[in-house]
Design a protein around this motif. Sequence first.
Motif, PDB file in Angstrom:
ATOM      1  N   LYS A 123      -0.205   4.601 -10.665  1.00  8.36           N
ATOM      2  CA  LYS A 123      -0.576   4.674  -9.246  1.00  8.36           C
ATOM      3  C   LYS A 123       0.520   5.358  -8.432  1.00  8.36           C
ATOM      4  CE  LYS A 123      -0.703   0.163  -8.870  1.00  8.36           C
ATOM      5  NZ  LYS A 123      -0.344  -0.383 -10.173  1.00  8.36           N
ATOM      6  N   THR A 124       1.743   4.860  -8.602  1.00 10.14           N
ATOM      7  CA  THR A 124       2.855   5.423  -7.827  1.00 10.14           C
ATOM      8  C   THR A 124       3.058   6.889  -8.181  1.00 10.14           C
ATOM      9  OG1 THR A 124       3.929   3.283  -7.649  1.00 10.14           O
ATOM     10  CG2 THR A 124       5.322   5.210  -7.372  1.00 10.14           C
ATOM     11  N   THR A 125       2.958   7.200  -9.458  1.00  5.93           N
ATOM     12  CA  THR A 125       3.145   8.588  -9.879  1.00  5.93           C
ATOM     13  C   THR A 125       2.104   9.488  -9.221  1.00  5.93           C
ATOM     14  OG1 THR A 125       3.976   7.743 -11.975  1.00  5.93           O
ATOM     15  CG2 THR A 125       3.416  10.067 -11.890  1.00  5.93           C
ATOM     16  N   LEU A 141       0.330   5.193   1.157  1.00  8.25           N
ATOM     17  CA  LEU A 141       0.959   3.875   1.267  1.00  8.25           C
ATOM     18  C   LEU A 141       1.112   3.279  -0.124  1.00  8.25           C
ATOM     19  CD1 LEU A 141      -1.616   4.019   3.612  1.00  8.25           C
ATOM     20  CD2 LEU A 141      -0.058   2.325   4.577  1.00  8.25           C
ATOM     21  N   ASP A 142       2.356   3.004  -0.510  1.00  9.41           N
ATOM     22  CA  ASP A 142       2.592   2.454  -1.845  1.00  9.41           C
ATOM     23  C   ASP A 142       2.849   0.952  -1.749  1.00  9.41           C
ATOM     24  OD1 ASP A 142       3.124   1.958  -4.458  1.00  9.41           O
ATOM     25  OD2 ASP A 142       4.756   3.395  -4.652  1.00  9.41           O
ATOM     26  N   GLU A 143       1.851   0.169  -2.043  1.00  8.50           N
ATOM     27  CA  GLU A 143       1.950  -1.292  -1.954  1.00  8.50           C
ATOM     28  C   GLU A 143       2.723  -1.718  -0.717  1.00  8.50           C
ATOM     29  OE1 GLU A 143       2.368  -3.486  -5.431  1.00  8.50           O
ATOM     30  OE2 GLU A 143       1.943  -1.823  -6.785  1.00  8.50           O
ATOM     31  N   PRO A 144       2.246  -1.295   0.465  1.00 10.31           N
ATOM     32  CA  PRO A 144       3.043  -1.540   1.672  1.00 10.31           C
ATOM     33  C   PRO A 144       3.146  -3.021   2.016  1.00 10.31           C
ATOM     34  CG  PRO A 144       0.887  -0.723   2.266  1.00 10.31           C
ATOM     35  CD  PRO A 144       0.974  -0.626   0.783  1.00 10.31           C
TER      36      PRO A 144
END
Lengths: 378, 313
Positions: free
Chosen positions: A54-56, A169-172
Amino acid sequence: MPSPPDSTSRDVSADVELIDVTKRFGSVTAVDHVALQIERGSFYSLLGPSGCGKTTTLRMIAGFEQPTSGEILIAGVPVAGVPPYRRNVNTVFQHYALFPHMDVARNVGYGLRQVGVTRDEEQRRVGEALDLVRLSGYDRRRTWELSGGQQQRVALARALVNRPTVLLLDEPLGALDLKLRKEMQLELKGLQQELGITFVYVTHDQDEALTMSDVIVVMRDGRVQQQGSPEALYERPVNRFVAGFIGQSNTIAGRLSGLDLDGGMASVETPTGLVLNGRITDHGARPSIGDEAIVAIRPERLEIAPGTPSPTAGWTSVAGRIHQETYLGDQTEYRLATDLGQLVARRAHHGHAETTTVRSGESISVRWPDDANLVLVA
Amino acid sequence: MTDRTTPPPRAAIDRAGRWVDRAFRIQATALYLFLYVPIALVVLFSFNAGNRTGELRGLSLRWYQVAVEDPFAMGALQNSFVVGAWTAVIATTLGTLAALALQRTPRRIRAVFEAITYVAIIIPGIVIGIATLIFFVNAFAWINPQLAGIWAAIGAGAPPTIGTGLHTIIAAHVLFTMAIVIVLVRARLAGMDRSLTEASFDLFASPLRTFVQVTLPQLRPAIITGALLAFTFSFDDYVIASFVAGPGKPTLPMYVFSSIRRGITPEINAIAAMVLTVTVTLLVIVSLIYRRSSRIAAAQRAAATADAAAGTS
Ligand SMILES: Nc1ncnc2c1ncn2[C@@H]1O[C@H](COP(=O)(O)OP(=O)(O)OP(=O)(O)O)[C@@H](O)[C@H]1O
Ligand SMILES: [Mg+2]
């Protein structure tokens, strides 16, 4: 200076498009042939367990990583080789990444200063952005003196103030406690609808994805398992993984004993000889008779009644016993020991006090309609 | 097991423990006395009103005045300040750049350079002194004839010669203080959140602007600390300076040492007290900077992880 991707391509409806994107780190394939079309103004969630890429994926859209192969388009323009500071995309980082040597207002105005906005305009827009996240009056506060929720809002304001085409938004909400997280979920969703900005939201929390998203992309080991609306994913998960990841499912293993691929129907025979009829959710699948398959049934589709099962056409009925009963506030969950193994049933309380007709240990019959049977062949 | 045997009486254990505690306390006290009593005496005797170092006859600032009016002492003090300041500036600049470069170096090469950096700190001053002296002597022995040749060729009269002097002390001091700066800045860089620079890129700042607006401010405590420490080490150094100093240009420690051979005067005590004041002041500033930056870092971490319950405001 960053130039927002120009307006000649404005008629393209996909704000972000990933075409067959793969990213490898050495021998690890973090993202594996992913294709996404993220529509303008929609709330897109990337959902999946830890390490699924996901982050990638997000970092490739932001420009921090370059795809090993495939292509990414932002507002219709290919962005291969465009550095992050020239992309009209902003990110809310998981741990906020607020600049500790600047106060709140300077943090929020950072992006504006880089593109040469006048000081008056910066001040005005920073004020608006802080209003938007309900932090007006916090301009001169030190970021590290704020609570986690407040820091989160500053990070949000710092990204939104630039009016990006897409907000990543990365796991904000990952660092917030449950209550605050629920509140922020609603707030984020509200903001997104109000501003009409495309959100690409990474989470590993399925509830979060279900409540907020227009489209959920379920990922696993770098591959997209399924994408669709929350309803579609819940009602028609295409495989075991999605069925287990989105909501809860009872699963019954067996072999395909009947197939109607045109009608999308199949029959599954369990080792005990019971035959279950249901829909095949994965239209791309080409299974054949005798293949292993799983029947998934959502807990709320199970009906429990005292006594012994009486066969009805279009329904599956099995005998069992209530093993455990858990009161969950708005509903009650029953763990049932049945001929098909352990099943979970859930019954909502509709406002009035439940007049329970079944008790733990009691013999009961469990039944559910055929249209609750989801036949998963993968 | 133990419930059958009688345990030693509690009071006995307590008593033994108290004795151990007391022994440690006495030992620590003795150690600190040993360390600091001589220094305290130097400071005390620097205020001596009498003529002799050995006996204290009232307090006065008399010897400070003598020291301040002593042209040799003040010349040496000035030399020390010049050397210290240049050392601090050059070592900080080069050390910071080296640390930034190391950050981008492949891991294996970096490990080698890191080892070399630590070695430069550990190497005894006397080795650095000898090594740099030999280097300078050889270098000058090569350069000076070259210069003479050039000057003769263009017929410009008497050729300049390069010899030892303050600049050679500065060069030798930079050698090992730079290593200290590298270690400090590297530590700070390693502890720096990479997402800060990414956030800056994400907010349209080019790499150069990111460096100026985010990286450099983050490194500031380490850079200031490095500069102050470099100055302190240079200001205090006797060994290296005594090897590479030029004729007639001693630093203050060198001057003090040569004066002592003629006998310790109260003036020397006054000078020592002044040096001590400078050094201690700088070190206090260093520790304050460090305390502050680590407090901020702790506050940041605390806020980022454990969320305050009142976060809804
Ligand atoms: N810079 C990198 N170098 C090497 N491997 C990496 C790098 N970044 C990610 N990976 C690997 O790629 C895979 C996907 O990582 P990614 O961070 O995208 O997962 P994720 O879905 O965001 O997980 P999480 O929910 O834990 O954040 C993991 O196996 C990870 O170890
Ligand atoms: Mg991640």
